[in-house]
Each structure stands twice: as C-alpha cells, then as structure tokens.
Design an enzyme around this catalytic site. Structure first.
Site, PDB file in Angstrom:
ATOM      1  N   GLY A   9       0.845  -1.202   0.000  1.00  0.00           N
ATOM      2  CA  GLY A   9       0.000   0.000   0.000  1.00  0.00           C
ATOM      3  C   GLY A   9       0.874   1.242   0.000  1.00  0.00           C
ATOM      4  O   GLY A   9       1.979   1.237  -0.554  1.00  0.00           O
ATOM      5  N   ASN A 119       1.070  -1.089  12.380  1.00  0.00           N
ATOM      6  CA  ASN A 119       0.714  -0.589  13.710  1.00  0.00           C
ATOM      7  C   ASN A 119      -0.349  -1.439  14.384  1.00  0.00           C
ATOM      8  O   ASN A 119      -1.150  -2.061  13.692  1.00  0.00           O
ATOM      9  CB  ASN A 119       0.199   0.848  13.586  1.00  0.00           C
ATOM     10  CG  ASN A 119       1.330   1.855  13.661  1.00  0.00           C
ATOM     11  OD1 ASN A 119       2.272   1.683  14.426  1.00  0.00           O
ATOM     12  ND2 ASN A 119       1.225   2.908  12.871  1.00  0.00           N
ATOM     13  N   HIS A 172       5.561   3.336  20.351  1.00  0.00           N
ATOM     14  CA  HIS A 172       5.274   4.184  19.182  1.00  0.00           C
ATOM     15  C   HIS A 172       3.769   4.461  19.261  1.00  0.00           C
ATOM     16  O   HIS A 172       2.961   3.806  18.637  1.00  0.00           O
ATOM     17  CB  HIS A 172       5.649   3.453  17.890  1.00  0.00           C
ATOM     18  CG  HIS A 172       5.265   4.187  16.637  1.00  0.00           C
ATOM     19  ND1 HIS A 172       5.732   5.443  16.345  1.00  0.00           N
ATOM     20  CD2 HIS A 172       4.434   3.842  15.610  1.00  0.00           C
ATOM     21  CE1 HIS A 172       5.214   5.840  15.181  1.00  0.00           C
ATOM     22  NE2 HIS A 172       4.427   4.890  14.715  1.00  0.00           N
TER      23      HIS A 172
HETATM   24  P1  NAI Z   1      -2.456   0.813   3.117  1.00  0.00           P
HETATM   25  O1  NAI Z   1      -3.863   0.470   3.401  1.00  0.00           O
HETATM   26  O2  NAI Z   1      -2.134   1.816   2.083  1.00  0.00           O
HETATM   27  O3  NAI Z   1      -1.629  -0.519   2.794  1.00  0.00           O
HETATM   28  C1  NAI Z   1      -1.784  -1.710   3.496  1.00  0.00           C
HETATM   29  C2  NAI Z   1      -1.692  -2.837   2.478  1.00  0.00           C
HETATM   30  O4  NAI Z   1      -1.749  -4.084   3.182  1.00  0.00           O
HETATM   31  C3  NAI Z   1      -2.859  -2.847   1.475  1.00  0.00           C
HETATM   32  O5  NAI Z   1      -2.353  -2.784   0.168  1.00  0.00           O
HETATM   33  C4  NAI Z   1      -3.568  -4.177   1.759  1.00  0.00           C
HETATM   34  O6  NAI Z   1      -4.118  -4.768   0.609  1.00  0.00           O
HETATM   35  C5  NAI Z   1      -2.439  -4.998   2.344  1.00  0.00           C
HETATM   36  N1  NAI Z   1      -2.897  -6.130   3.151  1.00  0.00           N
HETATM   37  C6  NAI Z   1      -3.903  -6.177   4.041  1.00  0.00           C
HETATM   38  N2  NAI Z   1      -4.004  -7.404   4.574  1.00  0.00           N
HETATM   39  C7  NAI Z   1      -3.022  -8.147   4.034  1.00  0.00           C
HETATM   40  C8  NAI Z   1      -2.595  -9.487   4.179  1.00  0.00           C
HETATM   41  N3  NAI Z   1      -3.218 -10.313   5.022  1.00  0.00           N
HETATM   42  N4  NAI Z   1      -1.552  -9.919   3.449  1.00  0.00           N
HETATM   43  C9  NAI Z   1      -0.920  -9.095   2.584  1.00  0.00           C
HETATM   44  N5  NAI Z   1      -1.275  -7.809   2.404  1.00  0.00           N
HETATM   45  C10 NAI Z   1      -2.314  -7.346   3.117  1.00  0.00           C
HETATM   46  O7  NAI Z   1      -1.844   1.260   4.546  1.00  0.00           O
HETATM   47  P2  NAI Z   1      -0.491   2.071   4.772  1.00  0.00           P
HETATM   48  O8  NAI Z   1      -0.793   3.515   4.856  1.00  0.00           O
HETATM   49  O9  NAI Z   1       0.516   1.574   3.821  1.00  0.00           O
HETATM   50  O10 NAI Z   1      -0.129   1.582   6.257  1.00  0.00           O
HETATM   51  C11 NAI Z   1       0.240   0.246   6.494  1.00  0.00           C
HETATM   52  C12 NAI Z   1       0.464   0.000   7.981  1.00  0.00           C
HETATM   53  O11 NAI Z   1       1.623   0.705   8.410  1.00  0.00           O
HETATM   54  C13 NAI Z   1      -0.667   0.488   8.884  1.00  0.00           C
HETATM   55  O12 NAI Z   1      -0.885  -0.439   9.933  1.00  0.00           O
HETATM   56  C14 NAI Z   1      -0.138   1.793   9.427  1.00  0.00           C
HETATM   57  O13 NAI Z   1      -0.738   2.159  10.656  1.00  0.00           O
HETATM   58  C15 NAI Z   1       1.312   1.438   9.589  1.00  0.00           C
HETATM   59  N6  NAI Z   1       2.229   2.567   9.690  1.00  0.00           N
HETATM   60  C16 NAI Z   1       3.252   2.440  10.593  1.00  0.00           C
HETATM   61  C17 NAI Z   1       4.182   3.439  10.746  1.00  0.00           C
HETATM   62  C18 NAI Z   1       5.273   3.261  11.750  1.00  0.00           C
HETATM   63  O14 NAI Z   1       5.961   4.219  12.053  1.00  0.00           O
HETATM   64  N7  NAI Z   1       5.478   2.078  12.286  1.00  0.00           N
HETATM   65  C19 NAI Z   1       4.105   4.670   9.951  1.00  0.00           C
HETATM   66  C20 NAI Z   1       3.025   4.681   9.005  1.00  0.00           C
HETATM   67  C21 NAI Z   1       2.118   3.663   8.891  1.00  0.00           C
END
Ligand code: NAI
Length: 295
Positions: A9, A119, A172
C-alpha cells in the site's frame, strides 16, 4: 541483495521506491493480498529504476514463494488508522493479519530478517517474533526512528539547530517520551510542548492527507540500509526485551545497534529515573494490550 515486502500500500510501496533510489539491490519482491496492486507496483517501480539506469529484478503478486531468499522482509500489511483512531485501536485486526504473515514468511523464506511497520508496531513486532519462532535479533520494528525524526524537525523549528542525537523512546504511540538523558541539547526548550507536537504529528498528517508515508519510508530505509550494509548504526527501534532495562516479554522502543545480524546489541544506557519510569509506563500499557490479544 534481495528485499521482500508484504503489504504494498502507501507505506510499503514508498519504502520500495526509496530503496530503489538509495540502495543497490538485485531483487525486490512485492506481496499483497490484492494481487494486481503488487504486480502494478512492481511494474511502476521497474520503470522508475530504469530511469536511474538500474535493472534489478522486481516481481509482484500474492504468492509468498516470491519472497524466497530475501535478506530482509518489510511488513506493512494491515489496516491504517483513521484520524479518530489511536494506533492501539488497530491491534485486534492487525494481530490476526501479522500472525498469518509470520507463518507464511517462515515457510517460504526462513532466514530473512523481518522489519515490522504495521501498527501498533510494538505489539505487532512482539507477535511477529512469537509467531515466527525466530530469534530476537532477527525481528525488529520501526516506530521510534520516525518519532525521533519528527522530534528533530520540531526541535529545529524551536532552536534552528541541527541536533545530532534526540530520541523518542517507548511505545510508538501516545505514551512515547523524549529521553532527556540521551539528548544533545544544552538548554532545553519547552520539551513538554515539543513532545505533544511529536505525539500528534502523525495524527495531524493523517487528518490532512489521509496517511503518512514519506517520513515512514525514510525511517524504514535507514533501518534496511543498516542491515544490508552492516552500518552498525545506533538507532531507536522496537525490539523484544529479555531483562534489559528490567523488562521482559515485551517489544518496545529502545536504543539498539543495527547491522548485518539485525539487532546486534541493545544499548543499555543508564537511563535517568524519569526516562526509566516513562519506559516502564509504556511497557505496562503494552503488556496489558498483549494480554488482551491473548499473548
Ligand atoms: P495501506 O492500506 O495503504 O496498505 C496496506 C496494504 O496491506 C494494502 O495494500 C492491503 O491490501 C495490504 N494487506 C492487508 N491485509 C493483508 C494481508 N493479510 N496480506 C498481505 N497484504 C495485506 O496502509 P499504509 O498507509 O501503507 O499503512 C500500512 C500499515 O503501516 C498500517 O498499519 C499503518 O498504521 C502502519 N504505519 C506504521 C508506521 C510506523 O511508524 N510504524 C508509519 C506509518 C504507517
């Protein structure tokens, strides 16, 4: 060198884009539950790479076999939060996803290091470690690196100084804290106000543009680079503790040395009493949440 991604994503794809520009990689494998998204990202990224005169193998799909032989796998699969949610609100849903992902990674690429981004990252790092059965040094989470980048920027705005070392440690999430013992600032500006700005920085970006991804991508890239190029960089990251700082059976943000073996060392500074109390407070919160999730 091969980097795997689970979740392509906004955050996963931006990390891959950053790695293509900054690193020399032979292969990138992108996995998403939405197969076409992973295939499309692979194509787009391969075109970007050609523009830089780079021709790594870039493959995308839903089959975890694609990950085989990855040096490091970056996990962003799962839900992101909406402006009214805390990171902890995501826990139940994402815990189930991480559990499944852990098993599939181990089946298909058992030797890879795993960088967890999903997260709430401290809980997801712990669950990834537990469910994968890997050793503590091979599973680590990105959270405080990004928080510390936000801290540095906000400190710069207050002081116009480029501060080398200024770290956020702990969860975090809302209980994160500025380590006052490990900061290179002689006279403190109003740190409470700065901390509150750092804590809510991500929520504000999410409210305005829907998600954060450039900051997370650079933070993740720095960690990936440390592993692939064995930089032994000292960095705050979420790792599983086993007695360090008096804490056990929890993943939480502390200073570590990151290198080719993953977490090469947890740097056990003698923290100030205040820092220690803040760290324990974060740990207690996370422990309770882990218990609710059945760990
Ligand atoms: P997004 O929704 O754009 O991407 C998530 C992707 O995961 C989607 O493409 C979805 O199809 C895929 N997905 C969902 N279930 C899946 C599975 N079982 N197997 C494979 N793929 C699967 O979300 P985004 O914005 O990319 O955020 C992703 C995660 O990262 C969120 O949990 C967000 O809170 C976290 N995050 C963590 C940060 C950190 O500092 N640790 C900073 C920014 C985001």
């Amino acid at each position: 060198v091969k980097i795997g991604f689970v979740g392509t994503g906004r955050v996963g794809s931006t990390i891959a884009f950053t790695c293509i520009q900054q690193l020399d990689v032979d292969e990138i494998a992108l996995i998403d539950i939405v197969e076409n998204l992973a295939i499309g990202e692979a194509m787009d990224l391969s075109h970007a790479a050609a523009g830089l005169d780079k021709y790594p193998k870039i493959i995308g799909g839903s089959d975890y076999k694609l990950l085989r032989g990855s040096d490091i796998i970056v996990v962003t699969a799962g839900l992101g939060r909406t402006p009214d949610m805390t990171r902890l609100d995501l826990a139940t849903k994402n815990a189930g996803i991480i559990k499944g992902v852990a098993k599939k990674i181990v089946q298909n690429s058992p030797k890879s290091k795993i960088l967890v981004i999903t997260n709430p990252v401290d809980l997801m790092t712990y669950i990834m470690w537990k469910e994968s059965g890997k050793s503590r040094n091979e599973v680590f989470g990105m959270g405080n690196t990004l928080d510390s980048m936000r801290l540095k920027r906000i400190l710069y705005e207050f002081t116009t100084k480029k501060i080398k070392k200024a770290w956020i440690l702990g969860e975090h999430g809302n209980s994160m804290f500025i380590s006052k013992g490990l900061i290179d600032v002689e006279s403190f500006p109003d740190l409470d106000k700065i901390l509150s700005n750092v804590r809510f920085a991500a929520a504000e970006v999410i409210r305005k543009k829907g998600a954060t991804f450039y900051g997370p991508a650079i933070a993740a890239y720095r960690m990936i680079n440390a592993v692939l190029n064995d930089t032994k960089e000292e960095i705050p990251a979420s790792v599983v503790l086993d007695g360090e700082f008096g804490l056990k059976d929890i993943a939480i943000g502390v200073p570590i040395i990151l290198g080719k073996n993953g977490v090469e060392k947890i740097v056990e500074y003698e923290l100030t009493q205040e820092d220690l109390e803040n760290l324990r407070n974060s740990a207690n919160l996370l422990k309770e949440k882990l218990k609710e999730l059945g760990y």
